[in-house]
Design an enzyme around this catalytic site. Structure first.
Site, PDB file in Angstrom:
ATOM      1  N   ARG A  60     -14.036  62.025  -1.299  1.00  0.00           N
ATOM      2  CA  ARG A  60     -13.017  61.177  -1.752  1.00  0.00           C
ATOM      3  C   ARG A  60     -12.348  61.483  -3.647  1.00  0.00           C
ATOM      4  O   ARG A  60     -11.577  61.392  -3.364  1.00  0.00           O
ATOM      5  CB  ARG A  60     -13.277  59.820  -1.660  1.00  0.00           C
ATOM      6  CG  ARG A  60     -13.873  59.298  -0.784  1.00  0.00           C
ATOM      7  CD  ARG A  60     -15.383  58.114  -1.256  1.00  0.00           C
ATOM      8  NE  ARG A  60     -14.468  57.293   0.535  1.00  0.00           N
ATOM      9  CZ  ARG A  60     -15.595  56.085   0.366  1.00  0.00           C
ATOM     10  NH1 ARG A  60     -16.689  55.562  -0.041  1.00  0.00           N
ATOM     11  NH2 ARG A  60     -15.288  55.309   1.806  1.00  0.00           N
ATOM     12  N   ASP A  96     -17.798  52.649  -4.785  1.00  0.00           N
ATOM     13  CA  ASP A  96     -16.287  52.590  -3.940  1.00  0.00           C
ATOM     14  C   ASP A  96     -15.121  52.016  -4.199  1.00  0.00           C
ATOM     15  O   ASP A  96     -14.635  52.191  -4.401  1.00  0.00           O
ATOM     16  CB  ASP A  96     -17.536  51.804  -2.755  1.00  0.00           C
ATOM     17  CG  ASP A  96     -18.291  52.282  -1.999  1.00  0.00           C
ATOM     18  OD1 ASP A  96     -18.037  53.257  -2.317  1.00  0.00           O
ATOM     19  OD2 ASP A  96     -18.999  51.882  -0.987  1.00  0.00           O
ATOM     20  N   SER A 122     -27.972  56.004  -3.510  1.00  0.00           N
ATOM     21  CA  SER A 122     -29.033  55.388  -3.583  1.00  0.00           C
ATOM     22  C   SER A 122     -29.399  54.495  -2.447  1.00  0.00           C
ATOM     23  O   SER A 122     -30.292  54.231  -2.502  1.00  0.00           O
ATOM     24  CB  SER A 122     -27.858  54.227  -4.376  1.00  0.00           C
ATOM     25  OG  SER A 122     -27.749  53.788  -3.740  1.00  0.00           O
ATOM     26  N   GLN A 123     -29.060  55.260  -1.383  1.00  0.00           N
ATOM     27  CA  GLN A 123     -29.331  54.935  -0.254  1.00  0.00           C
ATOM     28  C   GLN A 123     -30.994  55.386   0.241  1.00  0.00           C
ATOM     29  O   GLN A 123     -31.351  54.945   1.353  1.00  0.00           O
ATOM     30  CB  GLN A 123     -27.580  55.412   1.113  1.00  0.00           C
ATOM     31  CG  GLN A 123     -26.971  54.545   1.508  1.00  0.00           C
ATOM     32  CD  GLN A 123     -25.864  54.691   1.707  1.00  0.00           C
ATOM     33  OE1 GLN A 123     -26.139  55.695   2.844  1.00  0.00           O
ATOM     34  NE2 GLN A 123     -24.738  54.217   2.040  1.00  0.00           N
ATOM     35  N   GLY A 160     -23.626  55.745   7.401  1.00  0.00           N
ATOM     36  CA  GLY A 160     -24.651  56.161   6.390  1.00  0.00           C
ATOM     37  C   GLY A 160     -25.429  55.381   6.170  1.00  0.00           C
ATOM     38  O   GLY A 160     -27.031  55.314   5.406  1.00  0.00           O
TER      39      GLY A 160
END
Length: 427
Positions: free
Chosen positions: A344, A313, A170-171, A96
């Site tokens: 996840r 994370d 946020s990427q 990503g």
């Protein structure tokens, strides 16, 4: 499938020199490629995600040299947007941190480039970024499923007023911010919804500043970026250690220390995931901060109930550390776990139940009550590096644990299990 069985660990003690941060490594590589001048990156992470970025830069004509251990990289900047001669397809695995920023950067000028990746990458949403780039004039086509890679990029981004949804990743904002200074016109980026993982935006802004570009941040609600700028090489740049990778060793110390010291990050680190140490402290561990290290010493651990949106994370590590805490732990506001390397939330709940925990999996939260004694289990890792590393902590009990496909840690930390063994004493 390959597997690794970890025998019970009685105690952990020692120092870990952290590999470079994935988030910082891939951002720095792209900015160095776009910049004027030669940049030397040191402590670069050598991992699958970084290799995908380097391979893409090679295909785009960027010239660089790597040291034998791949942690030092000299890059000759392109002095502006990257262009491909003719049509090009770039395969980005499940990275990503390569897919999103490159999708934006390659919309500058005129290109005809396809970005694709592994099957899981084709399930990771990118629609919010594409919508925003299109508002700025970019020509982008979905080649398979609407809102997901693979994408065909044909340039055209000029700037202007763009809106981006901040609630999923946020990427998307990071990609727009890094791309906007090189657009011909000014860009005003408005955030729709609540911005997740704000500290990752701080990493982006910090790096852009290092490469000579300032932008106006209006309370994380709107960003104003002047067009027609250029990135300038800072000369040499040291990549910080990976704060997410630090979380496993710090948690191990909280559970079965001794004391473990991680070096390469410290009190002034730009990575939000250093705040993970505060969570361990809240649970009962003792934390010591230096300029270039964080150390953790064992304490009696108690359960917590916390919003983890700022450290998504590293929060995964708290989910397995909760197996060793007194009481029921609740991690909240973690919906974006569902759009990472795997879902996840589902994966974590499923595997925690295997070792005997009582788990409630909500839309955007997880609640974990540890068992009296952990069960032996074979842990599925879902091709997700963090699942493998998180569940290694189960061995800090009197029960062994088997990790399936342990090599999936290569995404960010190829020698993780060797490093864990180095600080571990067998029960």
């Amino acid at each position: 499938m390959e597997s690794l069985t970890l025998q019970p660990i009685a105690r952990v003690d020692g120092t870990i020199n952290l590999p470079g941060s994935k988030s910082v490594s891939n951002r720095a590589l792209l900015l160095a490629a776009l910049a004027h001048g030669k940049t030397v990156l040191t402590n670069l992470l050598d991992s699958d995600d970084v290799r995908h970025m380097l391979n893409a830069l090679t295909a785009l004509g960027v010239s660089y040299t790597l040291s034998a251990d791949r942690t030092r990289c000299e890059i000759i900047g392109n002095g502006g947007p990257l262009h491909a001669e003719g049509a090009l397809e770039l395969f980005l695995g499940n990275a990503g941190t390569a897919m999103r920023p490159l999708a934006a950067a390659l919309c500058l000028g005129s290109n005809d480039i396809v970005l694709t990746g592994e099957p899981r990458m084709k399930e990771r949403p990118i629609g919010h970024l594409v919508d925003a780039l299109r508002l700025g004039g970019a020509k982008i086509t979905y080649l398979e499923q609407e809102n997901y890679p693979p994408l065909r990029l044909q340039g055209g981004f000029t700037g202007g007023n763009v809106d981006v949804d901040g609630s999923v990743s946020s990427q998307f904002l990071t990609a727009l911010l890094m791309n906007a200074p090189l657009a011909p016109e000014d860009t005003v980026i408005r955030i729709k919804g609540d911005l997740v993982s704000k500290p990752y935006i701080d990493i982006t802004l910090n790096l852009m500043k290092t490469f000579g570009v300032e932008i106006e941040n209006q309370h994380y609600q709107q960003f104003v970026v002047k067009g027609g700028q250029s990135y300038q090489s800072p000369g040499t740049y040291l990549v910080e250690g990976d704060a997410s990778s630090a979380s496993y060793f710090l948690a191990a110390a909280a559970i079965k220390g001794g004391t473990v010291k991680v070096t390469g990050i410290g009190r002034n680190s730009m990575q939000g995931d250093i705040r993970f140490a505060d969570v361990l402290e809240k649970m009962g561990a003792t934390i010591c901060w230096g300029d270039d290290y964080i150390s953790c010493t064992r304490g009696e651990l108690n359960a917590i109930d916390m919003d983890m949106n700022h450290i998504p994370d590293a929060a995964m590590t708290i989910a397995t550390a909760a197996l060793f805490a007194k009481g029921t732990t609740t991690l909240r506001n973690i919906y974006n776990w569902r759009v990472k390397e795997t879902d996840r939330l589902f994966a974590m709940a499923t595997e925690l139940r295997k070792v005997g925990a009582e788990v409630e999996e909500g839309h955007d939260y997880i609640r974990i009550t540890p068992p009296e004694k952990l069960n032996f289990a074979e842990i599925a890792t879902y091709n997700d590096h963090r699942m493998a590393m998180c569940f290694s902590l189960v061995a800090l009990s009197d029960t062994p644990v088997t990790i399936l496909d342990p090599k999936c840690t290569a995404k960010t930390f190829p020698d993780y299990f060797e490093q864990l063994a180095r600080i571990s004493q067998a029960a």
